[in-house]
Design a protein around this motif. Structure first.
Motif, short mmCIF file in Angstrom:
data_model
loop_
_atom_site.label_atom_id
_atom_site.label_comp_id
_atom_site.label_asym_id
_atom_site.label_seq_id
_atom_site.Cartn_x
_atom_site.Cartn_y
_atom_site.Cartn_z
N ASP A 1 0.71 -1.21 -0.14
CA ASP A 1 -0.02 -0.04 -0.04
C ASP A 1 0.72 1.19 -0.04
OD1 ASP A 1 -2.08 -1.62 -0.16
OD2 ASP A 1 -2.68 -1.34 2.11
N ALA A 2 2.02 1.13 0.95
CA ALA A 2 2.84 2.41 1.02
C ALA A 2 3.53 2.78 -0.40
CB ALA A 2 3.73 2.31 1.86
N VAL A 3 3.88 1.53 -1.22
CA VAL A 3 4.58 1.77 -2.34
C VAL A 3 3.58 2.10 -3.46
CG1 VAL A 3 5.92 0.59 -4.21
CG2 VAL A 3 6.51 -0.06 -1.85
N LYS A 4 2.39 1.69 -3.46
CA LYS A 4 1.54 2.27 -4.33
C LYS A 4 1.27 3.67 -4.34
CE LYS A 4 -1.22 -2.12 -4.71
NZ LYS A 4 -2.62 -2.80 -4.33
N LYS A 5 1.18 4.05 -2.97
CA LYS A 5 0.90 5.59 -2.84
C LYS A 5 1.92 6.14 -3.19
CE LYS A 5 -0.50 8.74 0.78
NZ LYS A 5 -0.78 8.67 2.43
N ALA A 6 3.24 5.73 -2.99
CA ALA A 6 4.50 6.50 -3.40
C ALA A 6 4.57 6.65 -4.91
CB ALA A 6 5.74 5.92 -2.76
N THR A 7 4.04 5.58 -5.64
CA THR A 7 4.15 5.74 -6.98
C THR A 7 2.86 6.09 -7.62
OG1 THR A 7 3.36 3.37 -7.15
CG2 THR A 7 5.78 3.69 -7.10
N GLY A 8 1.81 6.54 -7.07
CA GLY A 8 0.64 7.16 -7.46
C GLY A 8 -0.07 6.30 -8.38
N GLY A 9 -0.20 4.88 -8.13
CA GLY A 9 -0.79 3.91 -8.76
C GLY A 9 -0.39 3.50 -9.97
N LYS A 10 0.88 4.04 -10.55
CA LYS A 10 1.31 3.67 -11.86
C LYS A 10 1.74 2.31 -11.93
CE LYS A 10 4.40 5.51 -14.95
NZ LYS A 10 5.68 6.43 -15.38
N TYR A 11 2.06 1.63 -10.96
CA TYR A 11 2.68 0.19 -10.73
C TYR A 11 2.03 -0.75 -9.93
CZ TYR A 11 6.62 2.76 -12.81
OH TYR A 11 7.29 3.47 -13.66
N ASP A 12 0.48 -0.36 -9.65
CA ASP A 12 -0.07 -1.22 -8.90
C ASP A 12 -0.14 -2.72 -9.15
OD1 ASP A 12 -0.75 1.03 -7.43
OD2 ASP A 12 -2.95 1.01 -7.76
#
Length: 70
Positions: free
Chosen positions: A42-53
């Protein structure tokens, strides 16, 4: 970099231990790993703005298969 390589080798040896493997496959480890992996994803998704979900979910699922008992 040599220190990192040494730590990596020690971690790999630690993870090869039978008792460690049993602990990683326990019911308790499954619950903990699910929480940790979900939080990190979840933290990585937030940090990448959903680009790599999709890729993040795949990595989380692959790690989850190696930890716990499911």
């Amino acid at each position: 970099m040599a220190a990192f390589d040494d730590i990596t080798k020690k971690a790999q040896a630690f993870l090869q231990d039978g008792k460690v493997q049993d602990a990683l496959k326990s019911e308790r480890a499954e619950g903990v790993s699910d929480k940790v992996l979900g939080g990190v994803a979840d933290a990585v998704k937030k940090a990448t703005g959903g680009k790599y979900d999709e890729k993040i979910d795949g990595a989380r699922d692959a790690a989850d298969k190696k930890l716990g008992n499911e």
